[in-house]
Design a protein around this motif. Structure first.
Motif, PDB file in Angstrom:
ATOM      1  N   ILE A 149      -8.946   7.288  12.770  1.00 12.04           N
ATOM      2  CA  ILE A 149      -8.087   6.712  11.732  1.00 12.04           C
ATOM      3  C   ILE A 149      -8.414   7.414  10.415  1.00 12.04           C
ATOM      4  O   ILE A 149      -9.548   7.357   9.942  1.00 12.04           O
ATOM      5  N   ARG A 150      -7.400   8.063   9.836  1.00  9.84           N
ATOM      6  CA  ARG A 150      -7.583   8.785   8.562  1.00  9.84           C
ATOM      7  C   ARG A 150      -6.807   8.067   7.462  1.00  9.84           C
ATOM      8  O   ARG A 150      -5.638   7.728   7.648  1.00  9.84           O
ATOM      9  N   PHE A 151      -7.462   7.889   6.329  1.00  4.90           N
ATOM     10  CA  PHE A 151      -6.866   7.173   5.203  1.00  4.90           C
ATOM     11  C   PHE A 151      -6.488   8.151   4.096  1.00  4.90           C
ATOM     12  O   PHE A 151      -7.178   9.145   3.870  1.00  4.90           O
ATOM     13  N   SER A 152      -5.389   7.852   3.393  1.00  2.21           N
ATOM     14  CA  SER A 152      -4.947   8.691   2.278  1.00  2.21           C
ATOM     15  C   SER A 152      -4.242   7.818   1.244  1.00  2.21           C
ATOM     16  O   SER A 152      -3.885   6.676   1.522  1.00  2.21           O
ATOM     17  N   GLU A 153      -4.047   8.390   0.072  1.00  3.13           N
ATOM     18  CA  GLU A 153      -3.323   7.720  -1.016  1.00  3.13           C
ATOM     19  C   GLU A 153      -3.894   6.333  -1.310  1.00  3.13           C
ATOM     20  O   GLU A 153      -3.165   5.372  -1.517  1.00  3.13           O
ATOM     21  N   GLN A 154      -5.205   6.251  -1.356  1.00  2.10           N
ATOM     22  CA  GLN A 154      -5.882   4.977  -1.576  1.00  2.10           C
ATOM     23  C   GLN A 154      -5.735   4.536  -3.036  1.00  2.10           C
ATOM     24  O   GLN A 154      -5.951   5.321  -3.953  1.00  2.10           O
ATOM     25  N   VAL A 155      -5.356   3.272  -3.210  1.00  2.00           N
ATOM     26  CA  VAL A 155      -5.263   2.674  -4.543  1.00  2.00           C
ATOM     27  C   VAL A 155      -6.189   1.456  -4.553  1.00  2.00           C
ATOM     28  O   VAL A 155      -6.048   0.556  -3.732  1.00  2.00           O
ATOM     29  N   VAL A 156      -7.125   1.451  -5.490  1.00  2.00           N
ATOM     30  CA  VAL A 156      -8.136   0.393  -5.561  1.00  2.00           C
ATOM     31  C   VAL A 156      -7.890  -0.450  -6.799  1.00  2.00           C
ATOM     32  O   VAL A 156      -7.528   0.058  -7.856  1.00  2.00           O
ATOM     33  N   GLY A 157      -8.082  -1.758  -6.662  1.00  3.74           N
ATOM     34  CA  GLY A 157      -8.016  -2.648  -7.819  1.00  3.74           C
ATOM     35  C   GLY A 157      -6.617  -3.029  -8.255  1.00  3.74           C
ATOM     36  O   GLY A 157      -6.440  -3.541  -9.360  1.00  3.74           O
ATOM     37  N   LEU A 158      -5.623  -2.825  -7.400  1.00  7.17           N
ATOM     38  CA  LEU A 158      -4.264  -3.194  -7.789  1.00  7.17           C
ATOM     39  C   LEU A 158      -4.038  -4.687  -7.578  1.00  7.17           C
ATOM     40  O   LEU A 158      -4.749  -5.343  -6.811  1.00  7.17           O
ATOM     41  N   GLU A 159      -3.043  -5.207  -8.263  1.00  8.56           N
ATOM     42  CA  GLU A 159      -2.655  -6.604  -8.055  1.00  8.56           C
ATOM     43  C   GLU A 159      -1.602  -6.623  -6.947  1.00  8.56           C
ATOM     44  O   GLU A 159      -0.474  -6.151  -7.130  1.00  8.56           O
ATOM     45  N   LEU A 160      -2.003  -7.145  -5.802  1.00  7.94           N
ATOM     46  CA  LEU A 160      -1.091  -7.210  -4.662  1.00  7.94           C
ATOM     47  C   LEU A 160      -0.101  -8.353  -4.864  1.00  7.94           C
ATOM     48  O   LEU A 160      -0.472  -9.426  -5.340  1.00  7.94           O
ATOM     49  N   PRO A 161       1.161  -8.144  -4.507  1.00  6.08           N
ATOM     50  CA  PRO A 161       2.175  -9.192  -4.693  1.00  6.08           C
ATOM     51  C   PRO A 161       1.869 -10.443  -3.857  1.00  6.08           C
ATOM     52  O   PRO A 161       1.202 -10.354  -2.820  1.00  6.08           O
ATOM     53  N   SER A 162       2.380 -11.573  -4.308  1.00  2.80           N
ATOM     54  CA  SER A 162       2.236 -12.806  -3.533  1.00  2.80           C
ATOM     55  C   SER A 162       2.841 -12.593  -2.146  1.00  2.80           C
ATOM     56  O   SER A 162       3.730 -11.762  -1.966  1.00  2.80           O
ATOM     57  N   ARG A 163       2.336 -13.290  -1.177  1.00  5.15           N
ATOM     58  CA  ARG A 163       2.782 -13.264   0.225  1.00  5.15           C
ATOM     59  C   ARG A 163       2.424 -11.977   0.957  1.00  5.15           C
ATOM     60  O   ARG A 163       2.863 -11.772   2.078  1.00  5.15           O
ATOM     61  N   THR A 164       1.607 -11.107   0.348  1.00  4.58           N
ATOM     62  CA  THR A 164       1.169  -9.901   1.054  1.00  4.58           C
ATOM     63  C   THR A 164       0.471 -10.287   2.354  1.00  4.58           C
ATOM     64  O   THR A 164       0.640  -9.627   3.375  1.00  4.58           O
ATOM     65  N   PHE A 165      -0.296 -11.376   2.334  1.00  2.81           N
ATOM     66  CA  PHE A 165      -1.080 -11.805   3.493  1.00  2.81           C
ATOM     67  C   PHE A 165      -0.551 -13.098   4.114  1.00  2.81           C
ATOM     68  O   PHE A 165      -1.277 -13.806   4.790  1.00  2.81           O
TER      69      PHE A 165
END
Length: 192
Positions: free
Chosen positions: A154-170
């Motif tokens: 599994i390779r990861f790219s375009e990582q964004v850290v510390g963003l505010e995720l929208p409601s209902r993401t989970f």
């Protein structure tokens, strides 16, 4: 470990001795402390595995609509989600009762290798390799090495850290559309 939220794209390749070519899927991973994970496959099919920290749900795209699947394997899926969350939180090596942990260097950055201590687990999983970025600010790659030689890369790219995720993401009943989450990630990445 210091990141409260992470959004990243991934490419997953399952290498099986049975096939000449790896089985490839692509998608996005969202993470929020503590233990909230969304693993969304966008290609070659569409599916979402989501945990809000207290439970897990799985969705599949059928006839242009999301269909919630029967979580008959909820316990097993929760264990997988817990492992993903542990890696994202940086606590995969904090408990030496589960794994023997070694650290090695590679030109791209440190590699943490986890070998299961549990004999039953070792019959299925030879090792888990966590490849970190050279600056230690992200996970570049995870390799799950099975006994018998098969492995998942599994390779990861375009990582964004510390963003505010929208409601209902989970949300385990009606997860937020991925396009909304990608828009939030692009906005966070554009900010200095």
């Amino acid at each position: 470990a210091k990141a409260n939220t992470v959004f990243t794209r991934f490419v997953q390749e399952r290498h099986l001795a049975l096939f000449n070519e790896p089985l490839r899927s692509e998608g996005c991973l969202c993470f929020e402390k503590p233990g909230r994970v969304r693993w969304e496959i966008t290609s070659p099919y569409q599916s979402i595995l989501v945990s809000d920290g207290s439970g897990v749900a799985q969705f599949e795209r059928v006839d242009e609509k999301w269909k919630k699947l029967d979580a008959g394997l909820a316990g097993a899926m929760q264990a997988v989600i817990a492992q993903i969350a542990a890696v994202m939180e940086g606590r995969y090596a904090s408990d030496n009762r589960d794994y023997t942990v070694t650290l090695s260097a590679s030109p791209e950055g440190p590699v943490i290798t986890l070998v299961p201590r549990n004999e039953t687990m070792r019959k299925m999983m030879q090792a888990i390799e966590v490849h970190l970025a050279a600056d230690l600010k992200g996970t570049r790659r995870i390799v799950l090495r099975e006994t018998g030689g098969d492995f998942t890369d599994i390779r990861f790219s375009e990582q964004v850290v510390g963003l505010e995720l929208p409601s209902r993401t989970f949300d385990r009943n009606a997860p937020r559309p991925l396009a909304d989450i990608q828009q939030a990630a692009a906005k966070a990445k554009a900010q200095p």
